[in-house]
Design a protein around this motif. Structure first.
Motif, PDB file in Angstrom:
ATOM      1  N   ALA A  90       0.834  -1.203   0.000  1.00  0.00           N
ATOM      2  CA  ALA A  90       0.000   0.000   0.000  1.00  0.00           C
ATOM      3  C   ALA A  90       0.865   1.247   0.000  1.00  0.00           C
ATOM      4  N   PHE A  91       1.965   1.217   0.731  1.00  0.00           N
ATOM      5  CA  PHE A  91       2.904   2.344   0.813  1.00  0.00           C
ATOM      6  C   PHE A  91       3.447   2.669  -0.584  1.00  0.00           C
ATOM      7  N   ALA A  92       3.879   1.625  -1.257  1.00  0.00           N
ATOM      8  CA  ALA A  92       4.457   1.830  -2.592  1.00  0.00           C
ATOM      9  C   ALA A  92       3.394   2.334  -3.566  1.00  0.00           C
ATOM     10  N   LEU A  93       2.229   1.749  -3.515  1.00  0.00           N
ATOM     11  CA  LEU A  93       1.174   2.132  -4.460  1.00  0.00           C
ATOM     12  C   LEU A  93       0.634   3.529  -4.163  1.00  0.00           C
ATOM     13  N   ALA A  94       0.573   3.880  -2.884  1.00  0.00           N
ATOM     14  CA  ALA A  94       0.061   5.208  -2.517  1.00  0.00           C
ATOM     15  C   ALA A  94       0.999   6.297  -3.013  1.00  0.00           C
ATOM     16  N   ARG A  95       2.290   5.970  -3.057  1.00  0.00           N
ATOM     17  CA  ARG A  95       3.272   6.982  -3.452  1.00  0.00           C
ATOM     18  C   ARG A  95       3.544   6.949  -4.958  1.00  0.00           C
ATOM     19  N   ALA A  96       3.087   5.885  -5.613  1.00  0.00           N
ATOM     20  CA  ALA A  96       3.375   5.736  -7.047  1.00  0.00           C
ATOM     21  C   ALA A  96       2.630   6.793  -7.847  1.00  0.00           C
ATOM     22  N   THR A 161      -3.723  10.044   2.441  1.00  0.00           N
ATOM     23  CA  THR A 161      -4.138  11.237   3.208  1.00  0.00           C
ATOM     24  C   THR A 161      -2.954  11.858   3.956  1.00  0.00           C
ATOM     25  N   ILE A 162      -1.813  11.170   3.981  1.00  0.00           N
ATOM     26  CA  ILE A 162      -0.644  11.698   4.691  1.00  0.00           C
ATOM     27  C   ILE A 162       0.039  12.764   3.812  1.00  0.00           C
ATOM     28  N   PRO A 163       0.224  13.965   4.350  1.00  0.00           N
ATOM     29  CA  PRO A 163       0.808  15.041   3.531  1.00  0.00           C
ATOM     30  C   PRO A 163       2.227  14.692   3.071  1.00  0.00           C
ATOM     31  N   PRO A 164       2.571  14.954   1.800  1.00  0.00           N
ATOM     32  CA  PRO A 164       3.919  14.640   1.295  1.00  0.00           C
ATOM     33  C   PRO A 164       5.001  15.391   2.065  1.00  0.00           C
ATOM     34  N   GLU A 165       4.625  16.538   2.675  1.00  0.00           N
ATOM     35  CA  GLU A 165       5.611  17.320   3.429  1.00  0.00           C
ATOM     36  C   GLU A 165       6.203  16.525   4.587  1.00  0.00           C
ATOM     37  N   MET A 166       5.395  15.638   5.147  1.00  0.00           N
ATOM     38  CA  MET A 166       5.888  14.810   6.260  1.00  0.00           C
ATOM     39  C   MET A 166       7.065  13.955   5.791  1.00  0.00           C
ATOM     40  N   GLU A 167       6.851  13.346   4.619  1.00  0.00           N
ATOM     41  CA  GLU A 167       7.922  12.503   4.086  1.00  0.00           C
ATOM     42  C   GLU A 167       9.148  13.345   3.713  1.00  0.00           C
ATOM     43  N   GLU A 168       8.892  14.509   3.127  1.00  0.00           N
ATOM     44  CA  GLU A 168      10.008  15.376   2.730  1.00  0.00           C
ATOM     45  C   GLU A 168      10.835  15.781   3.940  1.00  0.00           C
ATOM     46  N   ALA A 170      11.132  14.139   6.710  1.00  0.00           N
ATOM     47  CA  ALA A 170      11.879  12.966   7.184  1.00  0.00           C
ATOM     48  C   ALA A 170      13.095  12.705   6.310  1.00  0.00           C
ATOM     49  N   ARG A 171      12.902  12.891   5.012  1.00  0.00           N
ATOM     50  CA  ARG A 171      14.009  12.689   4.070  1.00  0.00           C
ATOM     51  C   ARG A 171      15.136  13.672   4.361  1.00  0.00           C
ATOM     52  N   ILE A 172      14.770  14.934   4.641  1.00  0.00           N
ATOM     53  CA  ILE A 172      15.790  15.952   4.954  1.00  0.00           C
ATOM     54  C   ILE A 172      16.561  15.531   6.199  1.00  0.00           C
ATOM     55  N   ASP A 173      15.812  14.863   7.116  1.00  0.00           N
ATOM     56  CA  ASP A 173      16.485  14.395   8.341  1.00  0.00           C
ATOM     57  C   ASP A 173      17.276  13.110   8.110  1.00  0.00           C
ATOM     58  N   GLY A 174      17.262  12.606   6.882  1.00  0.00           N
ATOM     59  CA  GLY A 174      18.092  11.442   6.552  1.00  0.00           C
ATOM     60  C   GLY A 174      17.392  10.112   6.612  1.00  0.00           C
ATOM     61  N   ARG A 182       8.395   3.138   8.260  1.00  0.00           N
ATOM     62  CA  ARG A 182       8.396   2.712   9.683  1.00  0.00           C
ATOM     63  C   ARG A 182       7.988   3.860  10.608  1.00  0.00           C
ATOM     64  N   HIS A 183       8.531   5.071  10.361  1.00  0.00           N
ATOM     65  CA  HIS A 183       8.350   6.151  11.335  1.00  0.00           C
ATOM     66  C   HIS A 183       7.283   7.169  10.951  1.00  0.00           C
ATOM     67  N   ILE A 184       6.877   7.203   9.702  1.00  0.00           N
ATOM     68  CA  ILE A 184       5.879   8.197   9.289  1.00  0.00           C
ATOM     69  C   ILE A 184       4.555   7.523   8.934  1.00  0.00           C
ATOM     70  N   TYR A 185       4.600   6.676   7.920  1.00  0.00           N
ATOM     71  CA  TYR A 185       3.349   6.138   7.383  1.00  0.00           C
ATOM     72  C   TYR A 185       2.680   5.154   8.340  1.00  0.00           C
TER      73      TYR A 185
END
Lengths: 275, 430
Positions: A90-96, A161-168, A170-174, A182-185
């Protein structure tokens, strides 16, 4: 709170509906303490005694202890496998964003169209060919396959429904891709996961046809839904014992529902707000 | 309010449950079965489980067998109505049980023909069992090609139970022997608020009683032909039998709403004294409470004028349960022999009669002291006439449609012509 007259019809309907639900539940519980004669002659009369004889007979005659354990094994491992596969999918498909992701998502949705009976014979052949006929292992592998369409479709909607900014952030934090999952979705989708967990638990626990054919009637392996019908006899069924046995099988369902209902309600409410 | 389950708790609880079930699952019981091919394991697939009559005796004698054979593991597989389907799929996967204990009915009628089980004709003499089994039972279990399908074990009488106490209260002194006497008794009982004959018109009990009543005008040979072909309009006695059934039904002989009742509601009506008569298998008679059993007699179904039988009729069958040997069983036939010969020992057979309340297809002098109505049924002997049980002759695909047609027959107002049509319709795709 002040009672308004305009709410009276709603109150009447709600209470009538509650009674409609409560009467069969009462009949079911009361029957577990009665003999056949009492059940048929005075169906709604309260039991004259609250001895646990029917429960004991049901438990011993159908070897329900082992059956509950077997159902537990099959259900828990199947749930773990379902979540283990459905969450990353679901994670992969939601982001695809490409066509392939959309196509795979549609393929998952097509899984709803396969009728249970149509899959029985090929599934039986597969279990025989793999040497896993008459095992719980096959069911642990098979049940998640049947649950994947619903699980993935539900989880995709939550993850979108999870805002892409959350992932961004986290990515900036490495964070790695797995770290994002694991930590966001995953934490943010807990209501959805609880919903999937509860729906699949009910399906897996109550599964009968495939368990009967694939796992079979061996008391060491059979699930609760296969054990329970042995309390029914063509010559004459003791409904007090059968009802008592059924109640025993419902206890795990009740516990699971109590544990997860709040999460599931949260999921429904959050979905409503986001609409 | 704080949620009952936070993320950490949720994961911990899941892990704990998984660990709890995984340990016994992966160690003690194992994920794989595979006992079918183990030469030291005998797998017995039986319908004698749960709370079925005689199942406690079956469990007890199996324990005896285990104690006598400590080196042998005996595994019992239990199924109810779905045994046939489960056995057949197991057989397809070559993982079927070694011995199957089930009745000769519906699917199982064709097992020997299809190779799902082997003929046991040879084992009968090799294991010295011919003198233990009743010849009539052997005849019932033998197919048209002379193959003995399985070794007969449990039988059943199917008499009519009369609650004499209720009948006396309604002014009925004698057990009715004729159709007219039955109708008169029914009127008196109804006047007292008691249902006359209770029957599960919506299941196999109704089907059997309908078959029994129709056979009032049929010889055994005619009945066998009728049930094999379904030619209800071509055989004269069948039409007369259906008309006699309609006469009884319209006279109020059967309990109200019989078309919707099942065997459970039937036995409950009789056991609670709501009905005065029932046509019941002897295993059901074993469950009649003492207060009702003490005032109950058993006999045959009353006859109409012109009947081909000279005494009231009962059903009697030796096909309730037998020992079927599977192809897997032939690979460890010495073990199977040991088990089957043990089951035919006089003391083991006696336990099924005395403790389980079962009739046997095996020679035994034991009468059931604990179940007086079962004993009475066993002693009916030549005081009644016997009709043919349709099970062996009705094509398997017509069995369920026949039961549906039976419900039509018990519905008030349905004509004999429509019943005949419904019964013939059951055979249309057979």
């Amino acid at each position: 709170m002040k009672f308004r007259k305009s709410w009276l019809p709603a109150h009447i309907l709600v209470w009538a509906y509650a009674v409609l639900l409560a009467v069969p539940l009462y009949y079911f519980l009361a029957s577990a303490f009665k003999s056949n004669e009492a059940i048929f002659a005075h169906p709604l009369a309260p039991p004259t005694s609250f001895g646990f004889g029917n429960f004991r007979t049901a438990f011993e005659s159908a070897d329900l202890g082992m059956a509950i354990l077997n159902s537990g094994i099959v259900t828990v491992f199947s749930l773990a496998l379902t979540l283990g596969l459905a969450i990353p999918a679901a994670f992969a498909l939601a982001r695809a964003r490409g066509r392939a992701g959309a196509a795979i998502e549609r393929i998952f949705s097509l899984g709803f169209l396969i009728p249970t009976f149509a899959a029985l014979f090929p599934t039986f052949l597969l279990s025989a060919a793999t040497g896993l006929f008459h095992t719980r292992l096959f069911m642990v592998l098979f049940l998640p396959a049947t649950a994947m369409p619903l699980s993935v479709v539900i989880l995709i909607q939550f993850m979108r429904t999870i805002p892409p900014e959350m992932e961004e952030a986290a990515r900036i934090d490495g964070a790695s891709t797995f770290g994002v999952l694991r930590h966001i979705y995953t934490p943010m989708c807990m209501p959805g996961i609880a919903t999937v967990l509860l729906l699949n638990f009910l399906t897996f626990w109550n599964e009968y046809l495939y368990s009967l054919i694939i796992i079979g009637p061996d008391p060491d392996l059979r699930t609760i839904q296969v054990a329970l019908p042995t309390l029914k006899s063509q010559i004459g069924t003791d409904y007090g014992i059968l009802t008592a046995g059924t109640i025993l099988t419902l206890v795990p369902v009740w516990i699971m529902y109590t544990l997860l209902q709040k999460r599931m309600q949260q999921a429904l409410v959050s979905g409503a707000v986001k609409m | 309010m704080r949620s009952m389950l936070n993320r950490r708790g949720f994961i911990s609880a899941g892990a704990a449950v998984a660990a709890g079930v995984a340990v016994p699952g992966l160690s003690g019981c194992g994920m794989l079965g595979g006992d079918e091919s183990d030469p030291d394991t005998l797998v017995v697939h039986s319908s004698l489980g749960g709370t079925a009559p005689g199942s406690a005796t079956f469990r007890a004698v199996l324990d005896m067998f285990r104690k006598e054979n400590p080196g042998l593991k005996v595994k019992t597989l239990i199924n109810g109505d779905e045994l046939g389907q489960v056995y057949e799929t197991s057989r397809l996967a070559h993982k079927e049980a070694d011995v199957v204990m089930v009745n000769l009915y519906d699917k199982t009628v064709s097992w020997t023909e299809l190779g799902a089980t082997v003929t046991v004709s040879g084992y009968l003499d090799d294991w010295d069992l011919r003198k233990r089994i009743l010849p009539a039972a052997l005849a019932e279990w033998t197919d048209e090609k002379g193959r003995l399908r399985a070794l007969p074990y449990i039988a059943s009488n199917w008499p009519v139970a009369f609650n004499r106490g209720l009948m006396r209260k309604a002014g009925v002194e004698d057990i009715p022997l004729t159709g007219d006497a039955l109708i008169a008794a029914a009127r008196k009982l109804r006047a007292k608020g008691t249902a006359p004959v209770t029957i599960g018109g919506n299941d196999w009990t109704g089907q059997k009683l309908l078959a029994q009543i129709i056979q009032s005008f049929l010889t055994a040979d005619q009945a066998k032909k009728l049930y094999a072909t379904g030619d209800f309009s071509g055989i004269k006695g069948a039409r007369e039998g259906i008309e006699y059934f309609v006469e009884l039904r319209d006279a109020g002989v059967f309990t109200d709403k019989a078309q919707g009742l099942t065997t459970d509601s039937m036995t409950t009506q009789f056991n609670t004294g709501a009905a005065a008569m029932q046509s019941a298998m002897s295993s059901a008679l074993a469950r009649v409470p003492d207060n009702v059993a003490s005032q109950t007699d058993v006999g045959g179904w009353p006859l109409p004028p012109g009947a081909v039988h000279d005494k009231p009729t009962i059903l009697r069958t030796f096909t309730v349960s037998g020992f079927w040997v599977s192809p897997n069983g032939t690979r460890k036939i010495e073990t199977v022999e040991k088990f089957v010969r043990f089951m035919y020992r006089p003391e083991v057979v006696s336990r099924f009669v005395s403790e389980g309340g079962r009739d046997m297809a095996v020679r035994t002098d034991t009468l059931s002291d604990t179940f007086p109505l079962v004993a009475k049924a066993q002693q009916l002997g030549s005081s009644v006439s016997q009709v043919v049980l349709p099970d062996l002759y009705v094509p398997p695909s017509a069995v369920q449609p026949m039961i549906q047609a039976t419900s039509t027959a018990f519905t008030p107002g349905v004509s004999s012509r429509r019943i005949l049509s419904a019964l013939q319709g059951a055979y249309r795709n057979a």
